[in-house]
Design a protein around this motif. Structure first.
Motif, short mmCIF file in Angstrom:
data_model
loop_
_atom_site.label_atom_id
_atom_site.label_comp_id
_atom_site.label_asym_id
_atom_site.label_seq_id
_atom_site.Cartn_x
_atom_site.Cartn_y
_atom_site.Cartn_z
N THR A 111 5.01 -0.48 9.27
CA THR A 111 3.74 -0.35 9.95
C THR A 111 2.62 -0.29 8.91
O THR A 111 2.88 -0.31 7.70
N PHE A 112 1.40 -0.26 9.37
CA PHE A 112 0.25 -0.01 8.50
C PHE A 112 -0.32 1.35 8.88
O PHE A 112 -0.37 1.72 10.06
N ALA A 113 -0.76 2.11 7.87
CA ALA A 113 -1.34 3.43 8.11
C ALA A 113 -2.64 3.55 7.34
O ALA A 113 -2.78 3.00 6.23
N VAL A 114 -3.59 4.26 7.93
CA VAL A 114 -4.91 4.44 7.31
C VAL A 114 -5.34 5.89 7.45
O VAL A 114 -4.85 6.62 8.33
N GLU B 252 -6.32 10.00 -2.65
CA GLU B 252 -7.34 10.02 -3.70
C GLU B 252 -8.40 8.95 -3.49
O GLU B 252 -9.23 8.71 -4.36
N LYS B 253 -8.34 8.27 -2.34
CA LYS B 253 -9.32 7.24 -1.95
C LYS B 253 -9.31 6.04 -2.89
O LYS B 253 -10.31 5.34 -3.01
N LYS B 254 -8.15 5.77 -3.50
CA LYS B 254 -8.02 4.57 -4.32
C LYS B 254 -7.72 3.35 -3.45
O LYS B 254 -7.80 2.21 -3.91
N GLY B 255 -7.34 3.60 -2.22
CA GLY B 255 -7.07 2.54 -1.26
C GLY B 255 -7.44 3.00 0.13
O GLY B 255 -7.65 4.20 0.38
N ASP B 256 -7.52 2.04 1.05
CA ASP B 256 -7.91 2.35 2.43
C ASP B 256 -6.75 2.24 3.41
O ASP B 256 -6.75 2.90 4.45
N VAL B 257 -5.81 1.37 3.09
CA VAL B 257 -4.70 1.10 4.01
C VAL B 257 -3.44 0.93 3.20
O VAL B 257 -3.48 0.52 2.04
N MET B 258 -2.30 1.28 3.79
CA MET B 258 -1.04 1.17 3.09
C MET B 258 0.05 0.71 4.04
O MET B 258 -0.04 0.88 5.25
N ASP B 259 1.07 0.08 3.47
CA ASP B 259 2.29 -0.17 4.24
C ASP B 259 3.05 1.14 4.33
O ASP B 259 3.01 1.96 3.42
N ALA B 260 3.74 1.34 5.42
CA ALA B 260 4.49 2.58 5.60
C ALA B 260 5.70 2.30 6.47
O ALA B 260 5.77 1.28 7.16
N PHE B 261 6.66 3.22 6.40
CA PHE B 261 7.79 3.19 7.31
C PHE B 261 7.51 4.21 8.41
O PHE B 261 7.00 5.30 8.15
N SER B 262 7.88 3.89 9.62
CA SER B 262 7.54 4.73 10.76
C SER B 262 8.17 6.11 10.69
O SER B 262 7.71 7.03 11.37
N THR B 263 9.22 6.28 9.87
CA THR B 263 9.86 7.60 9.75
C THR B 263 9.44 8.34 8.48
O THR B 263 10.04 9.37 8.14
N ASP B 264 8.42 7.87 7.79
CA ASP B 264 7.95 8.55 6.58
C ASP B 264 7.52 9.97 6.89
O ASP B 264 6.67 10.20 7.78
N PHE C 182 -0.20 13.88 5.53
CA PHE C 182 -1.54 13.34 5.31
C PHE C 182 -2.27 13.00 6.60
O PHE C 182 -3.40 12.53 6.57
N GLU C 183 -1.63 13.26 7.74
CA GLU C 183 -2.24 13.04 9.06
C GLU C 183 -2.82 11.64 9.17
O GLU C 183 -3.93 11.43 9.67
N LEU C 184 -2.04 10.65 8.70
CA LEU C 184 -2.52 9.28 8.72
C LEU C 184 -2.43 8.68 10.12
O LEU C 184 -1.58 9.08 10.94
N VAL C 185 -3.30 7.73 10.39
CA VAL C 185 -3.30 7.02 11.66
C VAL C 185 -2.39 5.80 11.53
O VAL C 185 -2.61 4.95 10.66
N VAL C 186 -1.36 5.73 12.36
CA VAL C 186 -0.42 4.62 12.35
C VAL C 186 -0.90 3.57 13.34
O VAL C 186 -1.14 3.87 14.51
N LEU C 187 -1.06 2.34 12.87
CA LEU C 187 -1.59 1.27 13.72
C LEU C 187 -0.48 0.61 14.53
O LEU C 187 0.68 0.55 14.10
#
Length: 296
Positions: A130-133, A200-212, A218-223
């Motif tokens: 997924t993507f997370a932001v 650290e705000k070096k990026g805005d979006v990242m690839d992630a695994f849904s079970t991370d 980090f309370e990230l929003v999963v798209l």
């Protein structure tokens, strides 16, 4: 082409396949990839073999899918945990199937027929990409779906694993399915460094695994993958065929994991390791005990 090249080496590798069979002396070699979830699953296989069957094991980490896959084919390791979607998209280079059972049945047959490898029963959870932001990024750009992200990617920096940037079931495939997704900047890094880079705000979006587990921290929003690009990524033990044939008791024991791990349970195990500092083997053993899988 990848499948043809791999198959071409089968005759050369066959001797080592049967000679090694994933053992060094009396020690069973267990592989896994280089991130938390794989480390936990590798230890889970180890604990079962050691405590239920009395085998000595050595758990070894490999840098990525292709490396550990080749180690399994050549008999350098006896087994490793693998994801159906990874096998389907990355190793076989195929796409189109979305049904979980169809993907599993397909990779199981092709791996057996072309590579002499045996897929055991699926453990239960689906660790899809997924993507997370960060919440503030999601709010600023009104991001809820992959389609939303594709429209504004040029204004954002992505931090990602190298593998995701190169795999056909990664960013290249997402670009083809959704269009767009040309990020303003892309930074490749080790899987464990992505969350620090985002925080650290070096990026805005990242690839992630849904079970991370770190998605919780980090309370990230999963798209949402609104076009359903990613295939199912259900995990199962994958065994060297020669080793499996010689050790039916191992096949029987590991198949007891079937359906025993939910998405939420795997995420919590990842969280225990990444955020609470619990040792991977301890997490694996405690989970197996909680499921009664270590009972005599």
């Amino acid at each position: 082409m990848k499948r043809i090249l791999l198959a071409a080496g089968a005759a050369v590798l066959s001797l080592s396949l049967f000679a090694g069979c994933g053992k060094k002396g009396d020690v069973v070699q267990i592989g896994h990839k280089n991130y938390t979830e794989q480390r936990i699953l590798g230890q889970m296989l180890s604990v079962l073999l050691e405590e239920k069957l009395g085998y000595a094991t050595e758990v070894r980490e490999f840098g990525g899918t292709n490396i550990v896959f080749e180690a399994l084919r050549t008999g350098d390791v006896a087994m490793y945990p693998e994801y159906t979607g990874t096998a389907y998209g990355s190793i076989l280079g195929e796409s189109g199937l979305k049904d979980a059972q169809e993907v599993y049945n397909h990779v199981k047959q092709v791996y057996r027929d072309e590579y002499g490898l045996l897929w055991l029963e699926q453990m239960g959870f689906n660790n899809t990409y997924t993507f997370a932001v960060l919440p503030e990024v999601a709010e600023a750009y009104n991001l809820k779906t992959f389609s939303d992200l594709s429209k504004v990617a040029g204004e954002l920096t992505m931090v990602s694993t190298t593998e995701f940037l190169e795999r056909e079931d990664g960013l290249p495939g997402v670009k083809e399915a959704y269009g767009g997704f040309e990020f303003g900047n892309t930074m490749a890094m080790d899987p464990g460094l992505r969350y620090a880079a985002i925080s650290e705000k070096k990026g805005d979006v990242m690839d992630a695994f849904s079970t991370d587990g770190k998605l919780i921290e980090f309370e990230l929003v999963v798209l949402e993958d609104d076009l359903g690009f990613f295939p199912p990524y259900f995990v199962a033990p994958l065994l060297n065929g020669a080793y499996a044939e010689e050790h039916p008791e191992v096949v029987e024991e590991l198949n007891r994991l079937q359906g025993n791990i939910s998405d939420e349970e795997m995420q919590q195990m990842n969280y225990q390791v990444d955020n609470l500092g619990v040792n991977e083997k301890e997490v694996a053993r405690e989970f197996l005990e909680s499921k009664g899988l270590l009972d005599q």
